[in-house]
Motif scaffolding. Structure first.
Motif, PDB file in Angstrom:
ATOM      1  N   ASP A 165     -10.314   0.709   9.787  1.00 40.47           N
ATOM      2  CA  ASP A 165     -11.118  -0.498   9.562  1.00 40.47           C
ATOM      3  C   ASP A 165     -10.269  -1.590   8.922  1.00 40.47           C
ATOM      4  N   SER A 195     -20.153  -3.601   8.810  1.00 41.14           N
ATOM      5  CA  SER A 195     -19.554  -4.914   9.044  1.00 41.14           C
ATOM      6  C   SER A 195     -19.481  -5.733   7.756  1.00 41.14           C
ATOM      7  N   TYR A 221     -24.571  -2.899  10.573  1.00 39.12           N
ATOM      8  CA  TYR A 221     -24.626  -4.100   9.736  1.00 39.12           C
ATOM      9  C   TYR A 221     -23.885  -3.865   8.411  1.00 39.12           C
ATOM     10  N   GLN A 227     -16.665  -4.249   5.642  1.00 40.23           N
ATOM     11  CA  GLN A 227     -15.346  -4.549   6.200  1.00 40.23           C
ATOM     12  C   GLN A 227     -14.969  -6.004   5.925  1.00 40.23           C
ATOM     13  N   SER A 228     -15.909  -6.919   6.139  1.00 43.54           N
ATOM     14  CA  SER A 228     -15.647  -8.339   5.878  1.00 43.54           C
ATOM     15  C   SER A 228     -15.396  -8.585   4.398  1.00 43.54           C
ATOM     16  N   SER A 243     -20.321   0.934  14.814  1.00 49.13           N
ATOM     17  CA  SER A 243     -20.426   0.036  13.681  1.00 49.13           C
ATOM     18  C   SER A 243     -21.903  -0.156  13.318  1.00 49.13           C
TER      19      SER A 243
END
Length: 156
Positions: free
Chosen positions: A58, A22, A19, A25-26, A17
């Motif tokens: 994911d 992430s 930054y 994905q969020s 993963s």
């Protein structure tokens, strides 16, 4: 020797993963839940075991189903309608596409999105080897009808 090969294969399948990974994905989970939580179950990092193999996308989009808080599932047998994979910096695109065609589509997944952070591109793959590249406007899934603004996905 077999243990080393099996361990090596498992580690190759694990995604590193980052930054940006992430954040995307969020953000995708948030945008999808905001617009589609009454229609679909939007899930992150869920393990699936298909006849074609194990995989952990994911994000996964499944038909809406109730949550049973007393009976959890570690590995899910249901087949998502759509899976979303975010390309990691150290992940070869070819291996990701190979996984999609060897595991996701044989299991019955209808569409797979591959998100390329550096290119700010979303590609929707279909089982018949066709794909749709989205570089502006809305990402529109031809099977589920889900729409997400590319600008919102890659918002600074």
């Amino acid at each position: 020797m077999e243990t080393t090969v099996a361990l090596s294969t498992e580690l190759e399948d694990e995604k590193m993963s980052s930054y940006n990974h992430s954040v995307l994905q969020s953000r995708l989970a948030f945008l999808l839940l905001l617009a589609y939580r009454s229609q679909y179950s939007i899930l992150t990092e869920l393990d699936f075991e298909f006849a074609s193999g194990k995989t952990r996308p994911d994000l996964s989009i499944l038909p809406k189903r109730p949550t049973n808080w007393l009976n959890d599932e570690i590995v899910v047998q249901d087949v998502p309608l759509t899976t979303i994979e975010i390309l990691s910096p150290s992940q070869p695109l070819d291996s990701l596409i190979e996984r999609v065609y060897q595991k996701h589509f044989p299991a019955g997944v209808k569409t797979v999105w591959i998100v390329s952070p550096a290119l700010q591109l979303v590609t929707i793959f279909l089982p018949n080897r066709q794909h749709i590249n989205v570089t502006e406007g809305n990402v529109t899934d031809p099977v589920t009808g889900i729409q997400v603004s590319l600008a919102e996905i890659f918002e600074g």
